[in-house]
Enzyme design. Structure first.
Site, short mmCIF file in Angstrom:
data_model
loop_
_atom_site.label_atom_id
_atom_site.label_comp_id
_atom_site.label_asym_id
_atom_site.label_seq_id
_atom_site.Cartn_x
_atom_site.Cartn_y
_atom_site.Cartn_z
N PHE A 113 29.91 -30.47 44.94
CA PHE A 113 29.72 -30.26 46.37
C PHE A 113 28.83 -29.05 46.58
O PHE A 113 28.69 -28.20 45.69
CB PHE A 113 31.08 -30.07 47.07
N GLN A 227 28.78 -24.96 62.55
CA GLN A 227 28.10 -25.62 61.43
C GLN A 227 27.45 -26.93 61.85
O GLN A 227 28.08 -27.76 62.51
CB GLN A 227 29.10 -25.91 60.31
N HIS A 229 26.11 -30.15 60.17
CA HIS A 229 26.15 -30.87 58.90
C HIS A 229 24.78 -31.47 58.62
O HIS A 229 24.16 -32.04 59.53
CB HIS A 229 27.22 -31.97 58.94
N LEU A 239 29.21 -38.90 60.58
CA LEU A 239 29.08 -38.16 59.34
C LEU A 239 28.79 -39.05 58.14
O LEU A 239 29.40 -40.10 57.96
CB LEU A 239 30.39 -37.39 59.09
N GLU A 242 29.06 -35.23 52.32
CA GLU A 242 28.34 -34.43 51.33
C GLU A 242 28.53 -35.01 49.93
O GLU A 242 27.71 -34.80 49.03
CB GLU A 242 28.84 -32.99 51.38
N ARG A 273 25.53 -25.76 53.29
CA ARG A 273 25.14 -26.64 54.39
C ARG A 273 24.15 -26.00 55.35
O ARG A 273 23.26 -26.67 55.88
CB ARG A 273 26.40 -27.08 55.15
N HIS A 337 29.04 -30.16 63.61
CA HIS A 337 30.11 -30.70 62.77
C HIS A 337 31.41 -29.91 62.81
O HIS A 337 32.48 -30.48 62.96
CB HIS A 337 29.59 -30.78 61.34
N ARG A 372 30.94 -22.74 56.47
CA ARG A 372 31.98 -23.32 55.63
C ARG A 372 31.39 -24.12 54.48
O ARG A 372 30.43 -24.87 54.67
CB ARG A 372 32.90 -24.24 56.46
#
Length: 563
Positions: A113, A227, A229, A239, A242, A273, A337, A372
């Site tokens: 990730f 954030q 995304h 979404l 990731e 991100r 996001h 995050r």
């Protein structure tokens, strides 16, 4: 008047995990949720949950990645606590029956990730949040926890000493407004993604807990850090996990070129991100996108791997974009996001307002800082859901119910009556939401300019004035979604003001907050948390600041982030 020791508002992962601690402690705990618990937005989390469960990984490495990913504004003691508790929290979910994907030999599968130095993201295909949610719901059903289902909180009530006394709830099914007394209230109401027009969030994500806590006197922290995304589907904003990049997906521009080597030469598509979103937005601005999008290319992964590891992503793209990931790149763009900000709490989930606790995305502990890391949100919910639930139960010992004035319920009923009898001046909740959220996307997006932000703030007085004129077409009692959306809109407007004011004053770029006029991070002046307070006299949001909690480790000292 119904009463409980602890009322938990929200039935996602954080709320349910906290409720389990109440069951263990033997207290009278109840959950209030405006939707069925299994429809909570936790089920939309796809990619996985982080934890150093591999002997070759370490909690220390996870902590460092999180401090760095948050651009050095996260509270280091809380980050270390979360990362230390991560392995046991994940294995506890495993023992409860969460059907994680497995590698040969039966161990929990882990994938790469963004922003991580080790493949530590445990997953269940691309439905990790959903299976975790179902697992916890089974435990609550078994424990027979009281759930006020399809009931929305419309007011957080405090007594004359500014101590939480309970909430005023609205039964969506019947239209009844009723009081619920409690010795403590735990907000687990999630985020507020709907304040942006393009977002990955469910329509229920309107930040109710944050906004009502703000009005009741609790501070919100770091609301300017929102954030975006990197991979929301172009048309819907839905979404794309990731995990698609973790499995080896490429980001390409309209010319078919991979471009992340220009922005993050080491981690490429698996940079943090905020870095990836800015790279995509730059490609789009400079003319290398198409219709406001770049592309996520999974074709080289092959049909078998896509169907095994990313089945939901393939189906969503087919249904919403008409694109089959096996044969074509997916059109994607940065999309609002997650909120790094929320109700300010200590590392045990307690807010400065006595009797108010918070966990999950509704809270700002702060473990995510200014950005995050993917996989840390599901971890946040189960770790701090457990910690906050347990601490809250300990805090409740010896506490009594506080005075709950009946006038609080009367005031909410009067608000509803006023909304239903307003004359039609041509303003509907939906149209005003579109204007508010559209302005947030326009003025407080991936890149922020001083002129545009001031323009956005200048629109706020008219938005507030128009909110007082909104008209409801539906006058009924049962399932009056028109009425519910009006209350949610009021919450979103308050949160929009927090974002605006915090972003305008913070004269630096850090994490998800990227200003064109202050492109660099300023640790000397701005390594601190923004606190938003509601000023009832001015009827507006005012700001103060608080130092970041550090633990004195040299490896956590701020440095230039490179991926």
């Amino acid at each position: 008047m119904k009463s409980h020791d602890l009322i938990i508002v929200g039935a996602g992962l954080a709320g349910m995990r906290a409720a389990l601690e109440g069951v263990k402690a033997g207290i009278d705990v109840a959950i209030v949720t405006k939707i069925h618990p299994l429809r909570s937005h936790s089920c939309a989390a796809q990619g996985g949950v982080n934890g150093a469960i591999d002997p070759k990984d370490s909690r220390e490495s996870h902590s460092y990645d999180t401090v760095k990913g948050g651009d050095y504004i996260g509270d280091e003691d809380a980050i270390e606590l979360m990362c230390h508790e991560a392995p046991e929290s994940i294995l506890e979910m495993d023992r409860m029956g969460t059907p994680f994907s497995r590698v040969q030999g039966g161990l929990i599968a882990q994938r790469a990730f963004g922003g991580a130095s080790f493949n530590r993201t445990c997953y269940a295909a691309d439905r990790t949040g959903q299976v975790m949610l179902h697992t916890l719901w089974e435990q609550l059903v078994k424990a027979e926890v009281r759930v006020y289902e399809e009931c929305s909180m419309l007011r957080l009530v405090t007594d004359a000493e500014k101590h939480v006394a309970g909430i005023v709830a609205y039964d969506i099914k019947t239209g009844e407004v009723f009081p619920l007394r409690a010795k403590a209230v735990l907000m687990a109401t999630g985020g507020y993604g709907r304040v942006f027009l393009s977002n990955t969030n469910a329509t229920t994500n309107t930040g109710d807990g944050m906004a009502l806590a703000l009005r009741a006197g609790a501070p919100l922290a770091d609301m300017e850090f929102v954030q975006f995304h990197p991979t929301g589907l172009l048309s819907s904003g839905i979404l794309v996990t990731e995990g698609a990049r973790g499995e080896g997906g490429y980001l390409i521009n309209v010319h078919g070129e991979r471009f992340m080597h220009k922005y993050a030469p080491n981690k490429l598509e698996l940079a943090s991100r905020d870095v990836v979103s800015r790279a995509e937005q730059t490609e789009i601005i400079e003319g290398r996108g198409k219709n406001g999008a770049v592309f996520l290319d999974l074709r080289h992964l092959g049909k078998e791997k896509i169907i095994e590891r990313l089945p939901q992503i393939r189906q969503l793209a087919l249904d919403l974009e008409g694109v089959d990931a096996i044969h074509e790149p997916l059109p994607i763009r940065p999309t609002a996001h997650y909120s790094m900000g929320g109700i300010r709490t200590d590392m045990h989930g307690a807010s400065p307002l006595p009797g108010l606790f918070s966990a999950g995305e509704a809270a700002c502990v702060s473990v995510h800082g200014a950005n995050r890391l993917g996989g840390n949100s599901l971890l946040d919910t189960i770790v701090f859901g457990k910690i906050t639930g347990k601490h809250c139960c300990d805090w409740l010992k010896g506490k009594v119910l506080r005075n709950f004035a009946p006038t609080e319920v009367d005031a909410v009923r009067a608000q509803i009556a006023d909304l239903k009898r307003r004359p039609d001046q041509g303003i509907r909740p939906f149209s005003l939401l579109q204007r508010t959220a559209g302005g947030m996307n326009e003025h407080f997006g991936v890149f922020r300019t001083p002129e545009s932000m001031q323009e956005g703030l200048a629109k706020l007085p008219q938005i507030r004035a128009d909110f007082e004129k909104i008209h409801l077409d539906d006058k009924s009692d049962a399932f009056n979604i028109d009425l519910l959306r009006a209350f949610e809109l009021g919450n979103l407007i308050d949160l929009a003001e927090c974002i605006m004011r915090g972003a305008i004053v913070r004269q630096e770029s850090r994490g998800a907050h990227a200003r064109t006029d202050f492109p660099d991070r300023d640790d000397t002046n701005w390594r601190k948390h923004t606190l938003s307070h509601w000023d009832p006299g001015k009827q507006e949001v005012v700001l103060s600041y608080e130092a970041v909690r550090t633990v004195g480790k040299a490896e956590y000292a701020p440095k230039v982030r490179t991926y």
